[in-house]
Design a protein around this motif. Structure first.
Motif, short mmCIF file in Angstrom:
data_model
loop_
_atom_site.label_atom_id
_atom_site.label_comp_id
_atom_site.label_asym_id
_atom_site.label_seq_id
_atom_site.Cartn_x
_atom_site.Cartn_y
_atom_site.Cartn_z
N LYS A 1 -78.49 -7.78 114.81
CA LYS A 1 -78.93 -8.99 115.12
C LYS A 1 -78.77 -9.43 116.42
CE LYS A 1 -78.23 -10.83 110.37
NZ LYS A 1 -77.69 -11.73 109.46
N GLU A 2 -77.50 -8.89 117.12
CA GLU A 2 -77.37 -9.07 118.41
C GLU A 2 -78.32 -8.54 119.27
OE1 GLU A 2 -75.24 -10.79 121.55
OE2 GLU A 2 -74.93 -11.08 119.54
N GLU A 3 -78.87 -7.44 118.99
CA GLU A 3 -79.82 -6.70 119.76
C GLU A 3 -81.09 -7.55 119.97
OE1 GLU A 3 -78.74 -2.01 119.59
OE2 GLU A 3 -79.91 -2.90 118.08
N LEU A 4 -81.29 -7.94 118.61
CA LEU A 4 -82.52 -8.72 118.69
C LEU A 4 -82.53 -10.10 119.43
CD1 LEU A 4 -83.87 -8.91 114.95
CD2 LEU A 4 -84.93 -8.26 116.89
N LYS A 5 -81.40 -10.85 119.43
CA LYS A 5 -81.13 -11.94 120.36
C LYS A 5 -80.98 -11.45 121.59
CE LYS A 5 -77.80 -14.15 116.98
NZ LYS A 5 -76.50 -14.44 116.58
N GLN A 6 -80.38 -10.43 122.16
CA GLN A 6 -80.52 -10.16 123.65
C GLN A 6 -81.83 -9.77 123.90
OE1 GLN A 6 -77.73 -10.23 125.48
NE2 GLN A 6 -79.04 -9.39 127.14
N GLU A 7 -82.73 -9.06 123.13
CA GLU A 7 -83.98 -8.90 123.53
C GLU A 7 -84.96 -9.94 123.86
OE1 GLU A 7 -87.44 -7.10 120.82
OE2 GLU A 7 -86.28 -5.51 121.88
N HIS A 8 -84.51 -11.06 122.96
CA HIS A 8 -85.14 -12.28 122.98
C HIS A 8 -84.81 -13.18 124.39
CE1 HIS A 8 -87.14 -16.08 121.71
NE2 HIS A 8 -86.33 -16.77 121.93
N LYS A 9 -83.70 -12.89 124.64
CA LYS A 9 -83.25 -13.74 125.91
C LYS A 9 -83.79 -13.07 127.07
CE LYS A 9 -78.58 -15.37 124.40
NZ LYS A 9 -77.12 -15.19 124.73
N GLU A 10 -84.07 -11.74 127.11
CA GLU A 10 -84.56 -10.72 128.03
C GLU A 10 -86.33 -11.27 128.15
OE1 GLU A 10 -84.00 -6.68 127.42
OE2 GLU A 10 -81.64 -6.83 127.80
N GLN A 11 -86.70 -11.30 127.14
CA GLN A 11 -88.30 -11.74 127.24
C GLN A 11 -88.34 -13.14 127.37
OE1 GLN A 11 -89.84 -10.42 123.48
NE2 GLN A 11 -90.15 -8.40 124.16
N GLU A 12 -87.83 -14.03 126.80
CA GLU A 12 -87.97 -15.26 127.01
C GLU A 12 -87.14 -16.13 127.92
OE1 GLU A 12 -90.58 -16.90 125.44
OE2 GLU A 12 -90.94 -15.13 124.14
N GLY A 13 -86.06 -15.50 128.28
CA GLY A 13 -85.07 -15.88 129.22
C GLY A 13 -84.08 -16.53 128.71
N ASP A 14 -82.89 -16.64 129.24
CA ASP A 14 -81.72 -17.09 128.95
C ASP A 14 -81.93 -18.72 128.81
OD1 ASP A 14 -79.32 -18.15 128.47
OD2 ASP A 14 -78.09 -16.84 129.55
N PRO A 15 -81.79 -19.42 127.57
CA PRO A 15 -82.07 -20.75 127.44
C PRO A 15 -81.09 -21.92 128.52
CG PRO A 15 -80.82 -20.23 125.63
CD PRO A 15 -81.48 -18.82 126.36
N HIS A 16 -79.84 -21.23 128.78
CA HIS A 16 -79.04 -21.79 129.87
C HIS A 16 -79.68 -21.73 131.31
CE1 HIS A 16 -76.04 -22.79 126.67
NE2 HIS A 16 -76.11 -21.45 126.25
N LEU A 17 -80.15 -20.72 131.51
CA LEU A 17 -80.58 -20.24 132.97
C LEU A 17 -81.82 -21.00 132.93
CD1 LEU A 17 -80.41 -18.70 135.49
CD2 LEU A 17 -81.53 -16.75 134.23
N LYS A 18 -82.78 -20.97 132.04
CA LYS A 18 -83.99 -21.67 132.10
C LYS A 18 -83.77 -23.31 132.05
CE LYS A 18 -87.42 -20.73 129.49
NZ LYS A 18 -88.37 -20.45 128.07
N ALA A 19 -82.55 -23.76 131.62
CA ALA A 19 -82.42 -25.34 131.74
C ALA A 19 -81.91 -25.40 133.29
CB ALA A 19 -81.15 -25.55 130.77
N LYS A 20 -81.05 -24.65 133.89
CA LYS A 20 -80.59 -24.72 135.16
C LYS A 20 -81.85 -24.57 136.16
CE LYS A 20 -76.04 -22.62 134.66
NZ LYS A 20 -75.22 -21.73 134.85
N ILE A 21 -82.80 -23.79 135.90
CA ILE A 21 -83.90 -23.71 136.72
C ILE A 21 -84.93 -25.10 136.69
CG2 ILE A 21 -86.25 -22.49 137.03
CD1 ILE A 21 -84.76 -19.81 135.99
#
Length: 383
Positions: A224-244
Motif C-alpha cells: 500500500k505504501e508503494e501505491l501511495k508513493q507512486e500516486h504521489k510521483e504521478q499526481e504530485g505531492d498534495p502538500h507541494l502542489k498546495a504550495k505551488i
C-alpha cells in the motif's frame, strides 16, 4: 499492525509498475509454450511438406549411397560429394527451421507480447549469485519447475515406450524396404510420435501458462505504501502542489496589484469589495477590469490607489456586480455600460478639475444613484 499491513504486498501491480517491468524486459514467459509452438511448427511443416521432404530426402540418400569406383579413391570427389549433400540437407531442413523460428517468436507474443529491452541484456551479477539461486530452487518457482520436469520426463519416456511397443517392428522393417517406401514409412511413424508429443505438451502448457501468469503478477504485487508513493510521483505531492498553487496565487496577486496604479478608477463597497477599471478609447471597446478583491485584498487595492492618486468611487451595487460578473482582464458586461459610463465621466471631469487647480472649473459631483440591473447585483439577488 497497520505498519505491517502497509509493508505486505497485497495490492495488484499498477499499470505503471507493469509498464516499468516491460521496459526492463520482464514479461510473462512459458518455456513449455515455447516448446509446444516449436514442436507444432515442426510437425505441421512436416505434414504439409511431407511429399516434398520425402522426395528430397530420397534424392539425398540415393546420391549419398551411390558413387563410382573413381570417386571412392578420389579425396576431392568425396569432399565435393560431402559438400553437395550437406547443402542439400540444409536446404531440406531450412523450411522446418524457419517454421520453428516463427513458432519461437509467436510463443512469447501469445502470453506477454513482444518486447525488446536493452536493460535485459545488461550484466547482472545477482543472476549468478549462489544464494539467490538456492532461494529460487526451494521457492514456489523451483517446485513448479520440478513438477514440469517430472511430467516432461514421463511424457518423453511414455512416447518412446509407445513407439517401441506399437511401431518397433515397423522401425526394424525399414532396413529391408526400398528407399522411397522406407522414407515414407519413417516419416509416418515420426509424424505419429510428434502428434502424441503435441498432445502431451499441450496438457503441460495448459498447466504451465496459468502458473506463469500467476507467478508473474504475484512477483509484481505492491504494498500500500508503494501505491501511495507512486500516486504521489504521478499526481504530485498534495502538500507541494498546495504550495505551488499558493505561490502562483501570490504571483498573480502581485501582478494584479502592479496594475492598480495604472487604473483610471477604483470602484468600491467601503467594507468588502474593490474593483479597478482601466479604459483606453483607442485600444479597448469597453473598460477593462485590471484588479479586484475582497476584504484584505480590497483594502490593499484602495491603499495602492490612494498612493498613486487613482480616484476611488464608493458605489456598492456597482462594485458588487463588477466583482461577481467579471474576471481580471475582462471587459465589463454590456448591462453595466451606463453605470460605468457615468463613473468614467465623473473621473474625466475630476481629472480636468485637478489639472485646472480649481481656478476656472467647478468640482464634479460624485454620482450616487447608478443604474445597476437588479439581477447583476448579488446583494439584491441574494436577498
Amino acid at each position: 499492525m497497520a505498519e505491517d499491513s502497509d509493508l505486505e504486498r497485497t495490492e495488484p501491480a499498477s499499470s505503471r509498475r507493469l509498464e516499468q517491468a516491460r521496459e526492463e524486459g520482464q514479461v510473462p514467459q512459458s518455456r513449455e509454450l515455447l516448446a509446444f509452438m516449436v514442436l507444432l511448427a515442426t510437425v505441421g511443416g512436416m505434414w504439409t511438406m511431407s511429399d516434398w521432404i520425402g522426395k528430397h530426402a530420397e534424392t539425398i540418400m540415393r546420391h549419398g549411397l551411390t558413387f563410382d569406383r573413381e570417386a571412392a579413391f578420389s579425396s576431392k570427389a568425396m569432399q565435393l560429394s560431402v559438400v553437395t549433400l550437406s547443402g542439400e540437407a540444409l536446404l531440406l531442413a531450412a523450411p522446418i527451421f524457419l517454421l520453428s523460428i516463427v513458432g519461437a517468436i509467436l510463443a512469447p507474443a501469445m502470453i506477454g507480447g513482444l518486447v525488446f529491452s536493452p536493460k535485459a541484456l545488461a550484466l547482472n551479477f545477482s543472476r549468478i549469485d549462489p544464494v539467490s539461486g538456492m532461494k529460487r530452487v526451494v521457492s514456489m518457482h523451483g517446485l513448479g519447475e520440478l513438477v514440469k520436469a517430472i511430467l516432461k520426463s514421463l511424457l518423453i519416456g511414455g512416447v518412446v515406450w509407445w513407439m517401441i511397443r506399437h511401431d518397433g517392428e515397423s522401425l526394424f522393417s525399414l532396413l529391408g524396404q526400398p528407399v522411397d517406401e522406407g522414407i515414407n514409412s519413417f516419416f509416418h511413424i515420426l509424424f505419429k510420435a510428434g502428434m502424441v508429443l503435441l498432445v502431451g505438451v499441450a496438457l503441460i502448457v495448459a498447466l504451465d501458462v496459468p502458473f506463469q501468469l500467476w507467478q508473474y503478477y504475484s512477483r509484481l504485487r505492491m504494498t500500500k505504501e508503494e501505491l501511495k508513493q507512486e500516486h504521489k510521483e504521478q499526481e504530485g505531492d498534495p502538500h507541494l502542489k498546495a504550495k505551488i498553487r499558493a505561490q502562483q496565487r501570490e504571483m498573480a496577486r502581485n501582478r494584479m496589484m502592479a496594475e492598480v496604479p495604472k487604473a483610471d478608477v477604483v470602484v468600491t463597497n467601503p467594507t468588502h469589495f474593490s474593483v479597478a477599471l482601466k479604459y483606453d478609447s483607442g485600444a479597448m471597446g469597453a473598460p477593462v477590469v485590471v484588479a479586484k478583491g475582497v476584504n484584505a485584498v480590497a483594502l490593499k487595492i484602495r491603499e495602492l490607489a490612494a498612493e498613486a492618486n487613482v480616484p476611488v468611487l464608493e458605489a456598492p451595487p456597482l462594485a458588487r456586480a463588477l466583482y461577481r460578473h467579471t474576471e481580471i482582464g475582462d471587459q465589463i458586461p454590456s448591462a453595466l455600460y451606463t453605470a460605468v459610463a457615468e463613473v468614467m465621466a465623473y473621473v474625466y471631469q475630476l481629472n480636468q478639475f485637478i489639472a485646472d487647480g480649481g481656478r476656472t472649473l467647478i468640482a464634479p459631483v460624485m454620482p450616487k444613484a447608478l443604474s445597476v440591473p437588479a439581477d447583476l447585483d448579488p446583494g439584491v439577488a441574494d436577498a
